[in-house]
Design a protein around this motif. Sequence first.
Motif, PDB file in Angstrom:
ATOM      1  N   LEU A 143     -12.665  13.095  65.895  1.00  0.00           N
ATOM      2  CA  LEU A 143     -12.076  13.910  64.771  1.00  0.00           C
ATOM      3  C   LEU A 143     -13.083  15.138  64.261  1.00  0.00           C
ATOM      4  CD1 LEU A 143     -12.234  10.651  62.153  1.00  0.00           C
ATOM      5  CD2 LEU A 143     -10.523  11.468  63.559  1.00  0.00           C
ATOM      6  N   GLU A 144     -12.256  16.201  64.229  1.00  0.00           N
ATOM      7  CA  GLU A 144     -12.946  17.385  64.140  1.00  0.00           C
ATOM      8  C   GLU A 144     -12.959  18.065  62.377  1.00  0.00           C
ATOM      9  OE1 GLU A 144     -11.357  20.349  66.382  1.00  0.00           O
ATOM     10  OE2 GLU A 144     -11.325  19.360  68.252  1.00  0.00           O
ATOM     11  N   LEU A 145     -14.178  18.522  62.056  1.00  0.00           N
ATOM     12  CA  LEU A 145     -14.307  18.863  60.739  1.00  0.00           C
ATOM     13  C   LEU A 145     -14.953  20.180  60.925  1.00  0.00           C
ATOM     14  CD1 LEU A 145     -14.541  15.704  60.068  1.00  0.00           C
ATOM     15  CD2 LEU A 145     -15.362  16.618  57.802  1.00  0.00           C
ATOM     16  N   GLY A 168     -17.647   4.000  67.334  1.00  0.00           N
ATOM     17  CA  GLY A 168     -17.246   4.768  68.498  1.00  0.00           C
ATOM     18  C   GLY A 168     -16.391   5.836  68.806  1.00  0.00           C
ATOM     19  N   VAL A 169     -15.927   6.039  67.546  1.00  0.00           N
ATOM     20  CA  VAL A 169     -15.232   7.473  67.291  1.00  0.00           C
ATOM     21  C   VAL A 169     -15.924   8.607  67.557  1.00  0.00           C
ATOM     22  CG1 VAL A 169     -13.717   8.735  65.583  1.00  0.00           C
ATOM     23  CG2 VAL A 169     -13.437   6.082  65.840  1.00  0.00           C
ATOM     24  N   ARG A 170     -15.561   9.563  68.137  1.00  0.00           N
ATOM     25  CA  ARG A 170     -16.489  11.009  68.287  1.00  0.00           C
ATOM     26  C   ARG A 170     -16.239  11.780  67.096  1.00  0.00           C
ATOM     27  NH1 ARG A 170     -18.696  11.724  73.210  1.00  0.00           N
ATOM     28  NH2 ARG A 170     -18.635  14.016  72.608  1.00  0.00           N
ATOM     29  N   VAL A 171     -17.296  12.496  66.722  1.00  0.00           N
ATOM     30  CA  VAL A 171     -17.038  13.498  65.708  1.00  0.00           C
ATOM     31  C   VAL A 171     -17.628  15.009  66.310  1.00  0.00           C
ATOM     32  CG1 VAL A 171     -17.980  14.235  63.365  1.00  0.00           C
ATOM     33  CG2 VAL A 171     -17.554  11.635  64.010  1.00  0.00           C
ATOM     34  N   ALA A 172     -16.679  15.926  65.986  1.00  0.00           N
ATOM     35  CA  ALA A 172     -16.960  17.248  66.448  1.00  0.00           C
ATOM     36  C   ALA A 172     -17.183  18.122  65.218  1.00  0.00           C
ATOM     37  CB  ALA A 172     -15.976  17.821  67.354  1.00  0.00           C
ATOM     38  N   MET A 173     -18.022  19.124  65.253  1.00  0.00           N
ATOM     39  CA  MET A 173     -18.047  20.155  64.276  1.00  0.00           C
ATOM     40  C   MET A 173     -17.311  21.363  64.753  1.00  0.00           C
ATOM     41  SD  MET A 173     -21.507  22.444  62.927  1.00  0.00           S
ATOM     42  CE  MET A 173     -22.098  20.875  61.867  1.00  0.00           C
ATOM     43  N   ASP A 174     -16.358  21.753  64.159  1.00  0.00           N
ATOM     44  CA  ASP A 174     -15.476  22.802  64.576  1.00  0.00           C
ATOM     45  C   ASP A 174     -15.986  24.185  63.930  1.00  0.00           C
ATOM     46  OD1 ASP A 174     -13.286  23.997  65.951  1.00  0.00           O
ATOM     47  OD2 ASP A 174     -11.896  23.295  64.634  1.00  0.00           O
ATOM     48  N   ASP A 175     -15.603  25.254  64.795  1.00  0.00           N
ATOM     49  CA  ASP A 175     -15.824  26.600  64.172  1.00  0.00           C
ATOM     50  C   ASP A 175     -17.333  26.929  64.034  1.00  0.00           C
ATOM     51  OD1 ASP A 175     -13.029  26.813  64.111  1.00  0.00           O
ATOM     52  OD2 ASP A 175     -12.952  26.750  61.959  1.00  0.00           O
ATOM     53  N   PHE A 176     -18.146  26.250  64.817  1.00  0.00           N
ATOM     54  CA  PHE A 176     -19.730  26.454  64.812  1.00  0.00           C
ATOM     55  C   PHE A 176     -19.893  27.687  65.052  1.00  0.00           C
ATOM     56  CE2 PHE A 176     -23.961  26.469  66.492  1.00  0.00           C
ATOM     57  CZ  PHE A 176     -24.533  25.743  65.218  1.00  0.00           C
TER      58      PHE A 176
END
Length: 278
Positions: A143-145, A168-176
């Motif tokens: 999931l990307e936020l 276990g779900v991956r989390v991404a920080m978008d537009d860093f």
Amino acid sequence: PNHWRLYGRAMQEGLERRMELENELRRAVQQGALSLDYQPQYDLASGDMIGCEALLRWRHPELGFVSPADFIPVAEASGLIGEIGAWVLDEACRQWRAWADRGIAPPRMAVNVSQRQFSGCDIAERVERILTRYRIDAGTLELELTESCMMEAHGNVLEALASLRRRGVRVAMDDFGTGYSSLAALTQLPIDTLKIDRSFVTGLQTDSPNEKVVSAILTLARGLRLEIVAEGVETADELAFLREHACDIVQGYLFSKPLPVRAMTALLGSEYGRRSAA
């Protein structure tokens, strides 16, 4: 009293355009006229496709291609983002299962979510139901936020993300790099991945203005044991710089533009066919 109010034709025209776009978007949602394209992501060390990002698209019969930059803010302001976001998550996972049934599913599916999707519902339970429905391992979903959403998120949003990560779900920080993350906050956020915004990648090469910024982000990510994804890679020079500085994953037009389902299916077939033959 003692107030001035200014009104002009441009303001009226802007409001009318926004209302028209909102009405057309509501109609598109009701008629199932939205779609997803998929952009491949590649492991920089091996060159293998390791996943794809699902990207929302709206192709209007009269307006043509409507940019997400134009209609996503309308969706958020009108309250449509919850319904749209739920559809995107379900559709991306449904498509992954369709590919898996053919033996060509990518190892990872990245889906953009808005913090407004966390309001009024238990997104952790919703994700759990979707993973169960489509028989998807939690580690397949990322999931990307955006950075700004993460930094403005309330405690319940971060708790939900932490719960999903435990599952276990991956989390991404978008537009860093485009927001105002503090290093202290970054160490506390429940994330696995940083995605470097394409504005920093464009024109990237040794001695370019963005060199120091991207080098610092890559060093920071390694120090925090976070995976790093570079978006918008379009030139050989950009790729060479990222490879030299040990970026993990890349995506962009140098490899592939976002593809409709049929084209993405063909690409996955050739990718996994190539691996099987090797």
